[in-house]
Scaffold this motif. Structure first.
Motif, PDB file in Angstrom:
ATOM      1  N   TYR A 194      -8.905  41.547 -17.877  1.00 17.22           N
ATOM      2  CA  TYR A 194      -8.354  41.625 -19.230  1.00 17.22           C
ATOM      3  C   TYR A 194      -9.477  41.664 -20.262  1.00 17.22           C
ATOM      4  CZ  TYR A 194      -5.022  40.921 -23.028  1.00 17.22           C
ATOM      5  OH  TYR A 194      -4.263  41.087 -24.142  1.00 17.22           O
TER       6      TYR A 194
ATOM      7  N   ARG B  72      -6.718  32.012 -23.017  1.00 23.77           N
ATOM      8  CA  ARG B  72      -6.457  33.244 -22.251  1.00 23.77           C
ATOM      9  C   ARG B  72      -6.602  32.993 -20.748  1.00 23.77           C
ATOM     10  NH1 ARG B  72      -9.937  36.070 -24.574  1.00 23.77           N
ATOM     11  NH2 ARG B  72     -11.619  35.924 -23.050  1.00 23.77           N
TER      12      ARG B  72
ATOM     13  N   LEU C 299      -0.986  40.531 -23.801  1.00 22.36           N
ATOM     14  CA  LEU C 299      -1.328  39.837 -22.571  1.00 22.36           C
ATOM     15  C   LEU C 299      -0.139  39.795 -21.623  1.00 22.36           C
ATOM     16  CD1 LEU C 299      -3.371  38.287 -20.933  1.00 22.36           C
ATOM     17  CD2 LEU C 299      -2.817  36.222 -22.238  1.00 22.36           C
TER      18      LEU C 299
END
Length: 480
Positions: free
Chosen positions: A330, A316, A76
């Motif tokens: 993502y 996230r 990430l």
């Protein structure tokens, strides 16, 4: 007589000494005072006086180390750095100027085998995002003014010196000492004469005698001297998100585990112990035969854990939201369709446009420095960068393909509407062109309203003049 006098002096001295010893001395009293020094005393700031808005040196170092580690090991974090770099530089960047000779100077600098800006520019932008600052010492050929860029690792910067009369202006860089105990002192580059500084500041800048260097920062403050990483606010959350995913990986492994539970009906403890020594796990595909006194069951663990996908999405999105990156960038599509996806991407492109302006300023500053060195080598006057011949521009391509259909339709409607308004004398030509320019700008075409109107009127007058002096059509051929 002399001996008698000496004896008297000794006796008197002994008497005085005995009296002094027997008399208690007056003790002087002092109030006990002390100062408590914390382990992190150097990391605190005073509430008054000169306020330092920079991170402490240890925190600055840890920020660089953690940002680099996360970029290398955390998927990430890697995307948060690489996506902006790709959007900004994937199609290439170039420096342009209208003057042909100056353009050759810029091209030579850009394609120099040491500079290799097409290859090294993504590295510079990536490291600017990771470390929050970049320093490029320059090396100039005194004969022709050709410029080559060096690189100074931010970890080697010991002190950033600012103008005593203007805290927001950096005037010099001091490096850490090398193995010989020597620190380099670089004078930061400004594209202008030294007279822009005060006399006191010029004296200070003269002490930076190891060369010139560019110094650029991001995520900084006017009363600070050092930059900050794009990942600084997300470091702990990125690490926590990764730990959560590793925990889910372990949980999944445990959920796949199982054991055989064997129940012996009516068996005594001795029979159970005996049977446990005889029993063994069956091989896959094998057959096991037993009577109704023995029951076999495969038992899997029930951890009573809720579906972790929502928790993962929560963590996230917390990180992505802090970086102004939409979820579907993502892999988290959710309920996103094309319309909502485009609208969700608009804040991200605004942030990317701001970063693009920073990179544009950096490249144009370097380009102006290249042209200044060329002018100084040829003993020319200080360039006037407001003139087109010296006005360096960094040209970036579009970050994303635009949907031009709606703008094309809007342009057609605007042209029709302003045409009707002009016919009815409800609108001036200047305002009409401004409306057209507003839509044309969305298509990537900027119109100089005054120049375009002047050219249009000139062309219209020329067309009218040609119509007046045109020979009338010859109708004799059609007569009987």
């Amino acid at each position: 007589m002399a001996f008698t006098d000496l004896l008297d002096r000794v006796i008197n001295g002994l008497s005085a000494f005995r009296e002094a010893v027997s008399t208690p001395a007056k003790a002087s009293l002092r109030e006990a005072v002390g100062v408590t020094v914390d382990n992190d005393e150097d990391q605190w700031r005073r509430l008054t006086g000169d306020v330092d808005r920079d991170l402490s040196p240890m925190t600055q170092k840890r920020m660089r180390d953690m940002a680099l580690y996360l970029w290398e090991a955390n998927l990430l974090a890697n995307r948060l750095i690489e996506l902006p770099v790709a959007y900004l530089l994937a199609e290439g960047v170039r420096l342009t100027v209208t003057d042909e000779e100056n353009q050759k100077v810029l091209d030579r600098f850009w394609k120099d085998p040491i500079n290799e800006m097409d290859l090294k520019l993504p590295q510079k932008v990536r490291e600017l995002a990771l470390y929050g600052e970049q320093c490029y010492p320059t090396f100039v050929n005194e004969m022709n003014g050709h410029v080559r860029l060096g690189y100074l690792d931010p970890a080697l910067i010991e002190t950033v010196v600012t103008d005593p009369d203007n805290r927001s202006q950096v005037i010099g860089i001091v490096t850490v000492k090398d193995k010989k105990g020597v620190a380099r002192r670089y004078r930061t580059i400004i594209n202008g004469p030294e007279e822009v500084f005060s006399a006191r500041t010029r004296e200070i800048r003269q002490t930076f005698s190891d060369g010139e260097a560019f110094y650029f920062t991001i995520n900084d403050l006017s009363n600070g001297r050092r930059g900050r990483s794009d990942l600084l606010a997300q470091i702990d959350w990125l690490d926590g998100y990764e730990q959560f995913l590793f925990g889910e990986l372990d949980r999944a492994s445990f959920m796949r585990a199982f054991l055989w539970d064997v129940t012996l009906t009516g068996a005594t403890p001795e029979e159970v112990a005996k049977r446990s020594k005889e029993i063994y796990p069956p091989a896959p595909g094998s057959v096991r035969v037993h009577n109704d006194a023995e029951i076999w069951a495969a038992v899997t663990p029930s951890l009573n854990a809720l579906d972790s996908s929502e928790n993962a999405r929560l963590f996230r999105n917390h990180v992505l939201g802090g970086a102004t990156v939409p979820e579907h960038w993502y892999g988290g599509g959710g309920d996103v369709n094309r319309a909502t996806g485009e609208s969700m991407g608009e804040p991200t492109f605004k942030v990317l446009s701001m970063r693009q302006r920073v990179i544009k300023h950096i490249l144009e500053s370097i380009g102006r420095y290249v042209l200044r060195q060329k002018a100084m080598a040829h003993q020319e006057a200080e360039p006037d960068f407001s003139e087109d011949a010296w006005n360096v521009e960094a040209v970036f391509p579009e970050m994303t393909a635009r949907d031009t259909t709606k703008y094309a339709a809007a342009l057609q409607q605007i042209v029709t509407a302003v045409g009707l308004a002009l016919d009815r004398a409800l609108l001036t030509e200047t305002t009409a062109m401004a409306l057209i320019n507003a839509i044309a700008g969305r298509l990537g075409v900027e119109i100089d309203v005054e120049a375009e109107l002047k050219a249009a009127r000139k062309k219209a007058a020329k067309t009218a003049e040609d119509d007046v002096f045109k020979d009338p059509p010859d109708d004799s051929a059609d007569s009987p």
